[in-house]
Write an enzyme that holds these catalytic residues in place. Structure first.
Site, short mmCIF file in Angstrom:
data_model
loop_
_atom_site.label_atom_id
_atom_site.label_comp_id
_atom_site.label_asym_id
_atom_site.label_seq_id
_atom_site.Cartn_x
_atom_site.Cartn_y
_atom_site.Cartn_z
CG ASN A 153 10.62 -9.44 7.95
OD1 ASN A 153 10.12 -7.71 7.28
ND2 ASN A 153 11.41 -9.67 7.86
CE LYS B 284 8.62 3.38 18.36
NZ LYS B 284 7.93 2.80 17.00
N GLY C 298 8.99 -5.54 12.19
CA GLY C 298 10.35 -5.13 12.69
C GLY C 298 8.82 -4.27 14.10
N GLY C 299 9.68 -3.56 14.46
CA GLY C 299 8.76 -2.93 15.58
C GLY C 299 6.98 -2.83 15.95
P1 NAP Z 1 12.28 -2.04 12.47
O1 NAP Z 1 11.80 -2.49 13.48
O2 NAP Z 1 13.84 -1.92 12.28
O3 NAP Z 1 12.36 -3.82 11.55
C1 NAP Z 1 12.35 -3.20 9.74
C2 NAP Z 1 11.85 -4.17 9.20
O4 NAP Z 1 11.71 -3.96 7.93
C3 NAP Z 1 11.62 -5.23 9.00
O5 NAP Z 1 10.95 -6.68 8.80
C4 NAP Z 1 13.27 -5.57 8.17
O6 NAP Z 1 12.82 -7.01 7.40
C5 NAP Z 1 12.71 -4.90 7.41
N1 NAP Z 1 13.41 -4.64 5.65
C6 NAP Z 1 14.32 -3.21 6.07
N2 NAP Z 1 15.18 -3.34 4.48
C7 NAP Z 1 14.43 -4.21 4.16
C8 NAP Z 1 14.73 -4.66 2.88
N3 NAP Z 1 15.35 -3.44 1.59
N4 NAP Z 1 14.05 -5.16 1.39
C9 NAP Z 1 12.92 -6.23 2.33
N5 NAP Z 1 12.67 -5.65 4.46
C10 NAP Z 1 13.50 -4.66 4.66
O7 NAP Z 1 12.09 -1.20 11.98
P2 NAP Z 1 10.30 -0.60 12.57
O8 NAP Z 1 9.73 0.09 13.91
O9 NAP Z 1 9.38 -1.24 12.80
O10 NAP Z 1 10.30 0.79 11.73
C11 NAP Z 1 9.64 0.02 10.31
C12 NAP Z 1 9.36 1.53 9.88
O11 NAP Z 1 7.59 1.85 9.73
C13 NAP Z 1 10.12 2.40 9.73
O12 NAP Z 1 10.58 3.12 8.00
C14 NAP Z 1 9.27 3.54 10.30
O13 NAP Z 1 9.89 4.87 9.88
C15 NAP Z 1 8.21 3.51 10.19
N6 NAP Z 1 7.58 4.04 11.77
C16 NAP Z 1 6.39 4.75 11.31
C17 NAP Z 1 5.94 5.37 12.29
C18 NAP Z 1 4.25 5.99 12.21
O14 NAP Z 1 4.23 7.00 13.33
N7 NAP Z 1 3.79 6.74 11.20
C19 NAP Z 1 5.72 4.61 13.83
C20 NAP Z 1 6.87 3.56 13.91
C21 NAP Z 1 7.55 2.97 12.92
P3 NAP Z 1 14.56 -7.49 7.92
O15 NAP Z 1 13.60 -8.70 9.97
O16 NAP Z 1 13.93 -8.92 6.70
O17 NAP Z 1 15.58 -6.95 8.53
#
Ligand code: NAP
Length: 487
Positions: free
Chosen positions: A363, A281, A342-343
């Site tokens: 976060n 992304k 995150g994103g």
């Molecule tokens: P990303 O950029 O990798 O960000 C992940 C986030 O999760 C970060 O803030 C990370 O914190 C946090 N995290 C991961 N493991 C953790 C833990 N054990 N404890 C606390 N925080 C934790 O991912 P993303 O693209 O934003 O996606 C995040 C979620 O949104 C995913 O499940 C994705 O499937 C969902 N999503 C859904 C849609 C939809 O259309 N429904 C669209 C986009 C994304 P740190 O910064 O501390 O690592």
């Protein structure tokens, strides 16, 4: 284009039963004579007469003479012979089967040759009606190179069959009509698969609708890594079918370092649009010709549109989430807590702020939340403050990956911390009912699930890919119906 169903046999009963199934599904069958057990010519002749589909009879090297005895009686429409066949053998086939078309085939089960042009040129030293290049791309860039090459050759004539083998070759199978091939292969089921990565007739016809596509159909798709568990392609393709759009949506596994080469190949195809998922992304932005101001502010793109011969990036994640949330309650003037940085968090925090909410981000890694908050001019709080913040929150948007995946029962928020006045949104779409969502329902909170966000952003992607073609109502109805039909 013929959809050719391989008949591997090997015994007479199997051949008969496979042909019975194929008759209902395909427009051509391939007899893999090299896999058949000894079957009397009379038996095959009987089947030939009672199953009125054109036949490709596939031979293998060194046994051409043996097969010719059968073929003189069977008179298949096409005879498929391997590159390496001797000139005299080719002449004999043509003499004995004057009405059959000859296809000369090249197979590489390990690689894709660097120079497809030279390969085809070498093959053409032996005259044939069709040529087939079946190779093994190692990534989506190689697969698209194959697609572009075959399409360019077939722009005049349509005599080249291109087949991509293995998982990374999949798009070179799905895009067969766009490659202008005279025929493509699809198996009855896994037990009848005759090449690695060969897809079933059911998948080719009922999901990707190859029978409705042509050389000029439009291509869309998801890029990211991993993509194999993503189900959005089912919804998008269902919508294209409902709206009778000559378009197909495929999934491609791409790494960041492949993006430049991939988009270059995609440009040659005038690929109409992409959905972009992790981890691309942000990394895709430098490869685009333009980026919409909102996506620039968010720093991430989830949609690419081919506009005036340029690739333009958009981000509909935040709009998708906020549309789903605001279908229940307006966020203007309300306290909106975003968990995650995150994103998804960036896009949702941006859009919530645009709509007048007071956004606070927390976060696990504070520095990431701080960077996000500074970029978007919203408030940041340490993760330890979450419990306290939740007592005041009008909205909670959970955007971390905690709780993602079927059977995952993790949550960052204990049920006691939730106030029943808070609307709880979880971005996770699989599963739809995360542990957090179930806890929130139990507490009496209003909830919005991640699948609603996905659906809202998907229909905005559609509107961006096909602007002004259908009414918003029609698009919404099509996406809701398609989504309700998914398993
Ligand atoms: P990303 O950029 O990798 O960000 C992940 C986030 O999760 C970060 O803030 C990370 O914190 C946090 N995290 C991961 N493991 C953790 C833990 N054990 N404890 C606390 N925080 C934790 O991912 P993303 O693209 O934003 O996606 C995040 C979620 O949104 C995913 O499940 C994705 O499937 C969902 N999503 C859904 C849609 C939809 O259309 N429904 C669209 C986009 C994304 P740190 O910064 O501390 O690592």
């Amino acid at each position: 284009m013929f959809l050719c169903i391989p008949i591997p046999g090997p015994g007479l009963d199997s051949v008969r039963s496979q042909m019975t199934q194929a008759l209902k599904l395909g427009t051509m069958i391939e007899w893999r004579l090299d896999l058949f057990e000894e079957i009397a010519t009379e038996e095959l002749l009987f089947l030939r007469r009672h199953y009125p589909l054109p036949i490709v009879a596939t031979l293998k090297k060194h046994r051409t003479h043996f097969y010719l005895r059968h073929l003189q009686q069977l008179q298949p429409e096409i005879v498929d012979v391997e590159l390496g066949i001797r000139r005299e053998e080719m002449a004999e086939i043509k003499k004995e089967l004057p009405h059959a078309h000859v296809m000369l085939s090249y197979h590489d089960h390990l690689h894709m040759p660097e120079d497809l042009n030279s390969l085809l040129h070498d093959m053409q030293q032996l005259s044939a009606d069709y040529y087939k290049i079946a190779v093994t791309p190692h990534n989506a860039v190689e697969a698209l190179k194959l697609v572009n090459f075959v399409r360019e050759v077939n722009r005049v004539g349509g005599t080249l069959v291109g087949v991509g083998m293995d998982a990374d070759g999949e798009i070179a199978r799905l895009l067969a009509p766009i490659m202008g091939v005279p025929l493509t292969y699809a198996c009855l089921d896994e037990s009848c698969q005759t090449a690695p990565g060969q897809l079933s007739v059911d998948t080719m016809r009922n999901i990707y609708r190859v029978q409705d596509l042509s050389f000029d159909s439009q291509i869309l798709g998801l890029i990211g890594d991993p993509v194999s568990k993503r189900r959005g392609y089912l919804v998008h393709n269902d919508v294209f079918e409902q709206l009778s759009l000559p378009a197909v949506y495929v999934r491609m596994r791409i790494n960041g370092h492949e993006l430049g080469a991939f988009l270059q190949e995609a440009r040659a195809l005038k690929w109409k649009g992409f959905s972009v998922t992790m981890p691309l992304k942000e990394t895709v932005i430098p490869y685009l010709d333009k980026v919409d101001p909102a996506a620039k502010a968010i720093g991430a793109v989830n949609t690419i549109v081919w506009e005036d011969e340029q690739y333009v990036g958009y981000n509909f994640d935040g709009i998708g989430a906020l549309e789903a949330i605001e279908a229940k309650r307006r966020v203007k003037g309300k306290l909106f807590i975003v968990v995650g940085a995150g994103g998804a968090a960036k896009a949702i925090a941006y859009e919530a702020k645009q709509r007048g909410a007071t956004v606070v981000v927390v976060n696990r890694t504070y520095d990431r939340a701080k960077a996000l908050a500074d970029k978007l001019s919203v408030t940041v709080q340490p993760f330890q403050e979450l419990q306290k913040l939740l007592q005041e929150a009008d909205f909670l948007a959970q955007t971390t990956s905690v709780g993602m995946g079927h059977g995952n029962e993790e949550t960052l928020i204990t049920p006691q911390d939730l106030s029943k006045e808070t609307l709880v949104f979880d971005a996770i779409a699989i599963p739809t009912e995360t542990r957090l969502i179930r806890d929130a329902m139990f507490r009496g909170c209003e909830v919005v699930t991640g699948d609603k966000m996905w659906l809202e952003q998907a229909r905005r992607q559609f509107s961006a890919w096909f602007p002004g073609v259908f009414s918003e109502r029609k698009i919404l109805d099509a996406y809701e119906l398609a989504n309700s039909r998914q398993p």
